[in-house]
Design a protein around this motif. Structure first.
Motif, PDB file in Angstrom:
ATOM      1  N   UNK A  80     -44.667  -2.862   5.485  1.00 26.71           N
ATOM      2  CA  UNK A  80     -44.031  -1.731   4.791  1.00 26.71           C
ATOM      3  C   UNK A  80     -42.892  -2.226   3.899  1.00 26.71           C
ATOM      4  N   UNK A  81     -42.849  -1.722   2.659  1.00 29.93           N
ATOM      5  CA  UNK A  81     -41.790  -2.115   1.728  1.00 29.93           C
ATOM      6  C   UNK A  81     -41.034  -0.916   1.169  1.00 29.93           C
ATOM      7  N   UNK A  82     -41.626   0.249   1.235  1.00 30.82           N
ATOM      8  CA  UNK A  82     -40.982   1.442   0.707  1.00 30.82           C
ATOM      9  C   UNK A  82     -40.682   2.439   1.806  1.00 30.82           C
ATOM     10  N   UNK A  83     -39.431   2.471   2.240  1.00 32.33           N
ATOM     11  CA  UNK A  83     -38.990   3.444   3.248  1.00 32.33           C
ATOM     12  C   UNK A  83     -37.486   3.619   3.137  1.00 32.33           C
ATOM     13  N   UNK A  84     -36.958   4.617   3.771  1.00 31.74           N
ATOM     14  CA  UNK A  84     -35.542   4.962   3.702  1.00 31.74           C
ATOM     15  C   UNK A  84     -34.656   3.817   4.186  1.00 31.74           C
ATOM     16  N   UNK A  85     -33.474   3.646   3.567  1.00 29.09           N
ATOM     17  CA  UNK A  85     -32.533   2.588   3.947  1.00 29.09           C
ATOM     18  C   UNK A  85     -32.002   2.762   5.370  1.00 29.09           C
ATOM     19  N   UNK A  86     -32.110   3.970   5.892  1.00 31.90           N
ATOM     20  CA  UNK A  86     -31.627   4.242   7.251  1.00 31.90           C
ATOM     21  C   UNK A  86     -32.649   3.803   8.309  1.00 31.90           C
ATOM     22  N   UNK A  87     -33.732   3.207   7.844  1.00 32.20           N
ATOM     23  CA  UNK A  87     -34.816   2.816   8.747  1.00 32.20           C
ATOM     24  C   UNK A  87     -35.001   1.307   8.759  1.00 32.20           C
ATOM     25  N   UNK A  88     -35.777   0.839   9.739  1.00 30.44           N
ATOM     26  CA  UNK A  88     -36.102  -0.591   9.842  1.00 30.44           C
ATOM     27  C   UNK A  88     -37.559  -0.734  10.279  1.00 30.44           C
ATOM     28  N   UNK A  89     -38.156  -1.854   9.890  1.00 30.48           N
ATOM     29  CA  UNK A  89     -39.540  -2.155  10.270  1.00 30.48           C
ATOM     30  C   UNK A  89     -39.532  -3.096  11.461  1.00 30.48           C
ATOM     31  N   UNK A  90     -40.288  -2.737  12.494  1.00 33.17           N
ATOM     32  CA  UNK A  90     -40.383  -3.545  13.715  1.00 33.17           C
ATOM     33  C   UNK A  90     -41.861  -3.838  13.952  1.00 33.17           C
ATOM     34  N   UNK A  91     -42.203  -5.149  14.063  1.00 35.06           N
ATOM     35  CA  UNK A  91     -43.613  -5.507  14.244  1.00 35.06           C
ATOM     36  C   UNK A  91     -44.068  -5.230  15.675  1.00 35.06           C
ATOM     37  N   UNK A  92     -45.203  -4.544  15.799  1.00 38.42           N
ATOM     38  CA  UNK A  92     -45.799  -4.211  17.085  1.00 38.42           C
ATOM     39  C   UNK A  92     -47.034  -5.094  17.259  1.00 38.42           C
ATOM     40  N   UNK A  93     -46.912  -6.164  18.064  1.00 28.47           N
ATOM     41  CA  UNK A  93     -48.010  -7.126  18.240  1.00 28.47           C
ATOM     42  C   UNK A  93     -49.224  -6.523  18.945  1.00 28.47           C
ATOM     43  N   UNK A  94     -49.020  -5.530  19.798  1.00 27.43           N
ATOM     44  CA  UNK A  94     -50.145  -4.902  20.498  1.00 27.43           C
ATOM     45  C   UNK A  94     -51.066  -4.189  19.515  1.00 27.43           C
ATOM     46  N   UNK A  95     -50.485  -3.524  18.522  1.00 21.79           N
ATOM     47  CA  UNK A  95     -51.265  -2.771  17.541  1.00 21.79           C
ATOM     48  C   UNK A  95     -51.497  -3.543  16.243  1.00 21.79           C
ATOM     49  N   UNK A  96     -50.859  -4.720  16.113  1.00 21.11           N
ATOM     50  CA  UNK A  96     -50.935  -5.494  14.869  1.00 21.11           C
ATOM     51  C   UNK A  96     -50.526  -4.642  13.671  1.00 21.11           C
ATOM     52  N   UNK A  97     -49.389  -3.997  13.800  1.00 25.66           N
ATOM     53  CA  UNK A  97     -48.897  -3.130  12.742  1.00 25.66           C
ATOM     54  C   UNK A  97     -47.381  -3.000  12.875  1.00 25.66           C
ATOM     55  N   UNK A  98     -46.751  -2.540  11.814  1.00 22.59           N
ATOM     56  CA  UNK A  98     -45.314  -2.304  11.844  1.00 22.59           C
ATOM     57  C   UNK A  98     -45.024  -0.859  12.211  1.00 22.59           C
ATOM     58  N   UNK A  99     -44.021  -0.662  13.043  1.00 19.82           N
ATOM     59  CA  UNK A  99     -43.458   0.656  13.293  1.00 19.82           C
ATOM     60  C   UNK A  99     -42.199   0.731  12.434  1.00 19.82           C
ATOM     61  N   UNK A 100     -42.073   1.777  11.656  1.00 15.46           N
ATOM     62  CA  UNK A 100     -40.866   1.974  10.859  1.00 15.46           C
ATOM     63  C   UNK A 100     -40.089   3.107  11.521  1.00 15.46           C
ATOM     64  N   UNK A 101     -38.914   2.751  12.009  1.00 12.04           N
ATOM     65  CA  UNK A 101     -38.117   3.678  12.814  1.00 12.04           C
ATOM     66  C   UNK A 101     -36.683   3.743  12.290  1.00 12.04           C
ATOM     67  N   UNK A 102     -35.977   4.801  12.689  1.00 11.27           N
ATOM     68  CA  UNK A 102     -34.580   4.936  12.299  1.00 11.27           C
ATOM     69  C   UNK A 102     -33.748   3.849  12.983  1.00 11.27           C
ATOM     70  N   UNK A 103     -32.808   3.267  12.250  1.00 11.45           N
ATOM     71  CA  UNK A 103     -31.945   2.226  12.810  1.00 11.45           C
ATOM     72  C   UNK A 103     -31.082   2.779  13.943  1.00 11.45           C
ATOM     73  N   UNK A 104     -30.561   3.990  13.749  1.00 11.76           N
ATOM     74  CA  UNK A 104     -29.671   4.592  14.747  1.00 11.76           C
ATOM     75  C   UNK A 104     -30.406   5.175  15.951  1.00 11.76           C
ATOM     76  N   UNK A 105     -31.689   5.544  15.748  1.00 13.84           N
ATOM     77  CA  UNK A 105     -32.481   6.136  16.835  1.00 13.84           C
ATOM     78  C   UNK A 105     -33.924   5.651  16.725  1.00 13.84           C
TER      79      UNK A 105
END
Length: 117
Positions: A80-105
């Motif tokens: 993922x390259x286009x998402x809100x600045x308040x979010x972060x991308x975290x790689x999920x090895x089980x699903x082989x995909x990125x989860x993009x979640x809020x940094x604060x929650x």
């Protein structure tokens, strides 16, 4: 009537083929050429020996083809390259995909506008 059915069947096959090409064409791919005699028992990737043939999924989320002459791999994920600045991308090895979640929650997902790879 038979020619219409054949035309519909051909069009469906075309659509399926294009869907596969678009899906595979979006992957990040690479090839490693082996030195003569380097791949005696399979292909080495990140310290793990994989057997000759098709590897559906490596530990690092790649689909590979291993031969005595080369190893070809394509990622099973896109970044993922286009998402809100308040979010972060975290790689999920089980699903082989990125989860993009809020940094604060991190329990709240974010909308992704675009991906690469």
């Amino acid at each position: 009537m038979g020619s219409v059915f054949l035309l519909q069947k051909s069009f469906l096959a075309f659509l399926i083929a294009m869907g596969v090409l678009v899906t595979l064409g979006d992957a990040n791919c690479w090839t490693k050429i082996h030195k003569p005699g380097e791949a005696k028992n399979g292909c080495m990737l990140n310290g793990k020996l994989y057997p000759f043939g098709l590897i559906e999924r490596t530990e690092d989320c790649y689909r590979c083809s291993c031969s005595r002459t080369e190893m070809k791999c394509c990622s099973l994920f896109s970044t993922p390259v286009g998402y809100d600045k308040k979010c972060k991308a975290v790689f999920n090895k089980e699903r082989c995909d990125y989860d993009v979640v809020q940094k604060d929650d991190p329990s709240k997902e974010c909308f992704v506008y675009s991906r690469v790879g």
